[in-house]
Design a protein around this motif. Sequence first.
Motif, PDB file in Angstrom:
ATOM      1  N   ILE A 116       0.860  -1.026   0.173  1.00 26.56           N
ATOM      2  CA  ILE A 116       0.073   0.017   0.029  1.00 26.56           C
ATOM      3  C   ILE A 116       1.061   1.120  -0.110  1.00 26.56           C
ATOM      4  N   LEU A 117       0.504   1.970  -0.890  1.00 22.83           N
ATOM      5  CA  LEU A 117       1.452   3.398  -1.091  1.00 22.83           C
ATOM      6  C   LEU A 117       0.544   4.526  -0.566  1.00 22.83           C
ATOM      7  N   LEU A 118       1.300   5.246   0.512  1.00 20.02           N
ATOM      8  CA  LEU A 118       0.680   6.342   1.324  1.00 20.02           C
ATOM      9  C   LEU A 118       1.639   7.705   1.086  1.00 20.02           C
ATOM     10  N   THR A 119       1.337   8.833   1.618  1.00 14.97           N
ATOM     11  CA  THR A 119       2.031   9.794   1.576  1.00 14.97           C
ATOM     12  C   THR A 119       2.331  10.110   3.029  1.00 14.97           C
ATOM     13  N   ASN A 120       3.397  11.303   3.235  1.00 14.89           N
ATOM     14  CA  ASN A 120       3.584  11.675   4.495  1.00 14.89           C
ATOM     15  C   ASN A 120       2.830  12.452   4.971  1.00 14.89           C
ATOM     16  N   PHE A 121       1.680  13.130   3.824  1.00 13.04           N
ATOM     17  CA  PHE A 121       0.740  14.039   4.401  1.00 13.04           C
ATOM     18  C   PHE A 121      -0.224  13.383   5.194  1.00 13.04           C
ATOM     19  N   GLU A 122      -0.477  12.044   5.415  1.00 11.47           N
ATOM     20  CA  GLU A 122      -1.892  11.408   5.704  1.00 11.47           C
ATOM     21  C   GLU A 122      -2.096  11.517   7.205  1.00 11.47           C
ATOM     22  N   ASN A 149       9.517  22.312  -0.260  1.00 17.18           N
ATOM     23  CA  ASN A 149       8.559  23.005  -0.430  1.00 17.18           C
ATOM     24  C   ASN A 149       7.079  22.477   0.280  1.00 17.18           C
ATOM     25  N   HIS A 150       7.371  21.354   0.925  1.00 16.81           N
ATOM     26  CA  HIS A 150       6.388  20.771   1.395  1.00 16.81           C
ATOM     27  C   HIS A 150       5.167  20.451   0.380  1.00 16.81           C
ATOM     28  N   GLU A 151       5.594  20.089  -0.827  1.00 15.58           N
ATOM     29  CA  GLU A 151       4.672  19.428  -1.785  1.00 15.58           C
ATOM     30  C   GLU A 151       5.248  18.203  -1.992  1.00 15.58           C
ATOM     31  N   LEU A 152       4.202  17.421  -2.563  1.00 11.68           N
ATOM     32  CA  LEU A 152       4.271  15.676  -2.601  1.00 11.68           C
ATOM     33  C   LEU A 152       5.693  15.823  -3.624  1.00 11.68           C
ATOM     34  N   ASP A 153       6.642  14.661  -3.346  1.00 15.17           N
ATOM     35  CA  ASP A 153       7.808  14.720  -4.035  1.00 15.17           C
ATOM     36  C   ASP A 153       7.241  13.369  -5.040  1.00 15.17           C
ATOM     37  N   LEU A 154       6.762  14.163  -6.283  1.00 16.43           N
ATOM     38  CA  LEU A 154       6.273  13.172  -7.234  1.00 16.43           C
ATOM     39  C   LEU A 154       7.221  12.269  -7.781  1.00 16.43           C
ATOM     40  N   GLN A 155       8.405  12.548  -7.812  1.00 18.93           N
ATOM     41  CA  GLN A 155       9.570  11.534  -8.705  1.00 18.93           C
ATOM     42  C   GLN A 155       9.629  10.447  -7.597  1.00 18.93           C
ATOM     43  N   THR A 156       9.651  10.618  -6.384  1.00 19.75           N
ATOM     44  CA  THR A 156       9.908   9.427  -5.357  1.00 19.75           C
ATOM     45  C   THR A 156       8.424   8.827  -5.526  1.00 19.75           C
ATOM     46  N   PHE A 157       7.469   9.578  -5.346  1.00 19.56           N
ATOM     47  CA  PHE A 157       6.283   8.673  -5.448  1.00 19.56           C
ATOM     48  C   PHE A 157       6.230   7.807  -6.613  1.00 19.56           C
ATOM     49  N   ALA A 158       6.546   8.346  -7.858  1.00 17.03           N
ATOM     50  CA  ALA A 158       6.371   7.348  -9.104  1.00 17.03           C
ATOM     51  C   ALA A 158       7.551   6.350  -8.979  1.00 17.03           C
ATOM     52  N   HIS A 159       8.558   6.512  -8.501  1.00 15.67           N
ATOM     53  CA  HIS A 159       9.621   5.437  -8.151  1.00 15.67           C
ATOM     54  C   HIS A 159       9.099   4.317  -7.036  1.00 15.67           C
ATOM     55  N   LEU A 160       8.246   4.804  -6.098  1.00 14.23           N
ATOM     56  CA  LEU A 160       7.507   3.940  -5.046  1.00 14.23           C
ATOM     57  C   LEU A 160       6.550   3.112  -5.563  1.00 14.23           C
ATOM     58  N   LEU A 161       5.777   3.580  -6.632  1.00  8.51           N
ATOM     59  CA  LEU A 161       4.724   2.950  -7.145  1.00  8.51           C
ATOM     60  C   LEU A 161       5.049   1.857  -8.169  1.00  8.51           C
ATOM     61  N   THR A 162       5.258   1.018  -7.544  1.00  7.69           N
ATOM     62  CA  THR A 162       5.726  -0.479  -8.097  1.00  7.69           C
ATOM     63  C   THR A 162       4.722  -1.416  -8.469  1.00  7.69           C
ATOM     64  N   PRO A 163       4.971  -2.568  -9.349  1.00 11.78           N
ATOM     65  CA  PRO A 163       3.701  -3.454  -9.404  1.00 11.78           C
ATOM     66  C   PRO A 163       2.945  -4.029  -8.328  1.00 11.78           C
ATOM     67  N   ASP A 184      -4.670  14.427 -10.019  1.00  9.30           N
ATOM     68  CA  ASP A 184      -5.037  14.059 -11.239  1.00  9.30           C
ATOM     69  C   ASP A 184      -3.751  12.926 -11.801  1.00  9.30           C
ATOM     70  N   LYS A 185      -2.704  13.377 -11.406  1.00 13.70           N
ATOM     71  CA  LYS A 185      -1.351  12.748 -11.857  1.00 13.70           C
ATOM     72  C   LYS A 185      -1.347  11.240 -10.886  1.00 13.70           C
ATOM     73  N   ILE A 186      -1.510  11.627  -9.539  1.00  9.62           N
ATOM     74  CA  ILE A 186      -1.546  10.493  -8.753  1.00  9.62           C
ATOM     75  C   ILE A 186      -2.418   9.363  -9.240  1.00  9.62           C
ATOM     76  N   ILE A 187      -3.548   9.516  -9.615  1.00  6.74           N
ATOM     77  CA  ILE A 187      -4.701   8.600 -10.202  1.00  6.74           C
ATOM     78  C   ILE A 187      -4.310   8.202 -11.647  1.00  6.74           C
ATOM     79  N   GLU A 188      -3.916   8.805 -12.203  1.00  5.91           N
ATOM     80  CA  GLU A 188      -3.572   8.527 -13.806  1.00  5.91           C
ATOM     81  C   GLU A 188      -2.403   7.355 -13.684  1.00  5.91           C
TER      82      GLU A 188
END
Lengths: 409, 157
Positions: A116-122, A149-163, A184-188
């Motif tokens: 399960i992939l979560l974020t640090n914001f939860e 900048n206290h925004e989601l690190d999208l690059q690391t998110f993409a990296h963690l989104l494994t099969p 939008d990006k996260i869901i796509e």
Amino acid sequence: MTLDTEKIRRDFPILSRQINGLPLIYLDNAATSQKPESVIKAISDYYRNSNANIHRGVYTLSEEATALYETTRLKLAEFLNAPGSNNIIFTRNATESINLVAHAWGRKFLFPGDEILLTNFEHHSNFVPWYMLAEEKGIKLKVAPFNGNHELDLQTFAHLLTPRVKLVAVTAMSNALGTILPLDKIIEWAHANDSVVAVDGAQATPHMPIDLKKLNCDFFSFSAHKMLGPTGVGVLWAKNEHLEKMNPFLGGGEMINTVTVEKTTWADLPNKFEAGTPNIADVAAFSAAISYLSDIGMDMVRGHEKELTVYALKRFNELSDFTVYGPKDPEKQGGAISFNHNRVHAHDVGTILNEEGIAIRTGHHCAQPLMKALGVPATARASFYIYNTNEEVDALIDGLKRVNKVFGL
Amino acid sequence: MEPKNIPDPMGSLDELYREIILDHFKSPHNMGRLPNPTLQGEGTNPLCGDSVTLTLRLEENKIKDIRFDGHGCAISQSSSSMMTDAVLGKSISEIKNLGKSFKSVFGIKDNPEEPVKPMNVEEMGDLAALEGVKKFPVRIKCAILPWNTLLEIIKGK
């Protein structure tokens, strides 16, 4: 076009209260909002005129109560631009909605070795249910961090989104920092990875337009009490394909089709997930809250909070002893500002502000992993809604200027 | 409609943030950690995330040395500082009684049946300054956090 806050404020009886001899300045809207007269009246009207149990009585009162309860469901479908209304489930709160997904979907469709992939914001409500499920089933939790900048690190998110990631559980807006996540990006990306997406909409739904058709997530949870409605009402919206395959959450009355000693069959949606007598009065009154927000328009709500945020961030620049967290960009955050005095603890700041009649939140905001990542035990948070004004922001800044005086710094 | 019994805003803040409290907050006594302590333990306040870690050295059943470390509000930090002063050189049983007396100032009794000896001014010393916290019910847990931590550490002694 700006909001007529003077007119709006007259609709909220509590805003004429005084605290410590001064007018209440309520800046803890991320925790819960205040209620307009129409919502307060709807609760008492329900008990005075229409109280009966729903869905089974053949008499007038029961039909009225059922209609009031079901009208809220229909209104919500419109408010959220949801495809259909029978996949809108009423719960006690957003926390229960998320627990429903963890139990009724997670236990059936997640297996040992899945992730399960979560974020640090939860918020803890979108962390602990998954932690409990992970412990029980041998599932791994992964947490995507935020950037400088206290925004989601999208690059690391993409990296963690494994099969192996079968579920992405993510908030639409951070309750502690106000950060808006790029759903939008996260869901796509998640769907391209065949991951199901559960969105915690508790913080976003009261403060910005939500379009569930466009968003295309699988699960969406939120609470009525943060959006002018009564406490005790939560909502879970989910795609039918999930709800139909899921097991029920709670067993009891209302959620069955037939019960024999040998076999029980489940009711159709949404009743399958609404066991027992629900919170009829508060669901009925929630309708008045949705009407109130719809009449203003959610674009206007968001616009008003953006203006307040711009103004507040500007005024915070005057305070040399305070650190502000979050994106500090009104396009990327909701109407919440998290901050700390560089030497004085958030609780002391909160106590000093209370003496001025100002209510803010202090503490870890039920987001301890986020606090740990920020490297602070607690923050103070001012969060806005439709009835807040620039003058109240001024009072907040004046109150904060007193902190050094009280502490002799 | 005028609300009743409005406290003077500065007046009650003064009661909470007394000068002695702010002195302890700004220049805490006995802060840090002892190497090789006889006893140690951490107390946290899950509601606000405050934490205090105590390390202490016992000699002949008396506290020979004690240090506190942690983060939190002015009340929990100054209460920790005052407590370390107050318990230094005292025996375990004296400290247990002192802890009970201190908590009873805020109406907290772990055992409602047991009589608690009220504190006299001399015993209280700087601790007396914390009495004003009584009027801020949510902050009482900040004041008693270090005491609960200490009482837990020495429970079996």
